[in-house]
Design a protein around this motif. Sequence first.
Motif, short mmCIF file in Angstrom:
data_model
loop_
_atom_site.label_atom_id
_atom_site.label_comp_id
_atom_site.label_asym_id
_atom_site.label_seq_id
_atom_site.Cartn_x
_atom_site.Cartn_y
_atom_site.Cartn_z
N PHE A 207 56.95 64.89 24.00
CA PHE A 207 58.18 65.65 24.23
C PHE A 207 58.54 65.76 25.71
CE2 PHE A 207 56.21 67.27 20.32
CZ PHE A 207 57.23 67.02 19.42
N CYS A 209 57.12 67.62 28.03
CA CYS A 209 57.12 69.01 28.49
C CYS A 209 56.91 69.09 30.00
CB CYS A 209 56.04 69.81 27.78
SG CYS A 209 56.38 70.09 26.03
N SER A 215 56.26 74.34 26.01
CA SER A 215 57.08 75.02 25.01
C SER A 215 57.78 74.06 24.06
CB SER A 215 58.11 75.92 25.71
OG SER A 215 58.89 75.17 26.63
N LEU A 216 58.10 72.84 24.52
CA LEU A 216 58.76 71.89 23.64
C LEU A 216 57.85 71.46 22.50
CD1 LEU A 216 60.72 69.57 26.12
CD2 LEU A 216 61.63 71.40 24.66
N CYS A 217 56.53 71.47 22.74
CA CYS A 217 55.59 71.08 21.68
C CYS A 217 55.64 72.02 20.49
CB CYS A 217 54.16 71.05 22.23
SG CYS A 217 53.85 69.75 23.44
N LYS A 219 58.45 73.46 19.39
CA LYS A 219 59.75 73.40 18.72
C LYS A 219 59.67 72.81 17.31
CE LYS A 219 62.45 75.30 21.78
NZ LYS A 219 63.16 76.57 21.48
N PRO A 220 58.92 71.71 17.10
CA PRO A 220 58.82 71.20 15.72
C PRO A 220 58.18 72.19 14.77
CG PRO A 220 58.12 69.54 17.31
CD PRO A 220 58.26 70.81 18.07
N GLU A 222 58.25 75.50 15.04
CA GLU A 222 59.25 76.54 14.78
C GLU A 222 60.33 76.03 13.83
OE1 GLU A 222 62.05 79.67 17.31
OE2 GLU A 222 61.15 77.94 18.34
N TYR A 223 60.75 74.79 14.03
CA TYR A 223 61.82 74.23 13.21
C TYR A 223 61.39 74.15 11.74
CZ TYR A 223 65.59 71.11 11.72
OH TYR A 223 66.67 70.56 11.07
N GLU A 226 61.02 77.58 10.09
CA GLU A 226 62.32 78.21 9.85
C GLU A 226 63.09 77.52 8.73
OE1 GLU A 226 66.13 79.78 12.46
OE2 GLU A 226 65.03 78.01 13.16
N TYR A 251 50.78 78.73 24.57
CA TYR A 251 51.01 77.97 23.34
C TYR A 251 50.53 78.78 22.14
CZ TYR A 251 50.61 74.03 20.02
OH TYR A 251 50.71 73.19 18.94
N LYS A 254 52.56 82.00 21.46
CA LYS A 254 53.81 81.70 20.76
C LYS A 254 53.55 81.29 19.32
CE LYS A 254 58.26 80.82 20.42
NZ LYS A 254 59.28 81.90 20.42
#
Length: 454
Positions: A207, A209, A215-217, A219-220, A222-223, A226, A251, A254
Amino acid sequence: MPTKQEQQAFMKTEGDINLTEARSEWWTAQIDEAARAHLQEDEDVFLHQTLSTPCLNVLSSCEGIYVEDSQGRRIMDFHGNNVHQLGFGHPAVIEAVKQQLDQLSFCTRRYTNLPAIELANKLVALTDGALQRVLFAPGATSAIGMALKLARAVTGKYKTLSMWGAFHGASLDAISVGGEGAFRRGLGPLLPGAEHVIPFNSYRCVFGCQDEAHSLCLKPIEYVLEQDGEIGAVVIETIRNTDVQIPPVAYYKKLRELCDRFGALLIVDETATAFGRTGKMFAYQHYGIEPDMMVLGKGLGGGVFPMAALLVKEELNKAQQMSIGHYTHEKSPVGAAAGLATIRVIEEENLLEHACRMAELMAKRLKSMMETYPLIGDIRQIGLLVAVELVTDRVSKEPAVQEAERVMYSCLGKGLNFKVSKGNVLTLSPPLIITEDQLNEALDILEKSIAELA
């Protein structure tokens, strides 16, 4: 059908390939006629499988940090299948097992025994009461299965989210949540609902980062949590063991928040990293979080007896009407005796503090090597778990696969054993009992073998 190169690519995720020309050269130069005969017997009687057939050599004994082969060569073992926090054959563990065999060698189902109760209470205490319920199993793969069943029972959701490249055991349910090709490919439909995302990787972050928290790691993760809405548990190795991926504190903070927000349990697999390997009793304790479940295994039995455990939060004790485990050797008094002895040695011999001191020495030596040899692209370390990633070029980060194999066999010939992961990562896991002199000797062997290539 995949090509030979494609097959070897996914076979490398867990360990070094044993079907290469370098392995054949090793046999020719290092294995005597008697050992070859035994290796052939092994190959003739056991089912063949990748990574372990044919075997490397024949072992005859083990003690402390050493294994000894049938030709009498003593080899420092920085692999040990991660059961050797206390080294091999620790007298305290051996004596505890012997005494228990004389007193109560087996506990019939529907009964309990004092060693099992004592070990369960001790494990709870080691989490500072964060995880208050325990269930034992004969292996961590089974403990993973228990965790998956309990997650379904408690949340009412059958889906899981885990990481590509992860290893959680070799049973069908474990390889479903695991993500290694050598264990998954060619087996048809696996456990339904086992979703995967790209894992954290500090050296090869796909990603890109730029922030320390990567933080981008997240995102998948979280996606998926959700969008799906039906994920009951996130299953993760706290520290990826084979190539040693060490997420930052942010990490996990979060990740814990995401699990809470979307109603997913956080299951940490500490099969290979618990009991001091990372400098703390459990790896999650580096992160200031509390998981909902934790799986233990390997070193719990002191390198002598197969023993595993599932620890969970009190509020998850809601499966009275079903059998989560119910294994024949679930409350093994012998396994519990081995586990109690293991923890007692770690505490009484101050092995956590010792491991941290040895880790500092190791870090200094490896930093010096990296400054000297461009072949070393990255060093990742937490306690006495270390990855030395070899590359042909530090800019392109092209994996130095052939070089890693040559270093491994060179070290083995000089008396040092370790694992190669991903084809180019030297994974070093010395026993916690290792002395400063022994560690320096091992690092001398490693440096000399790297220097040979330079």
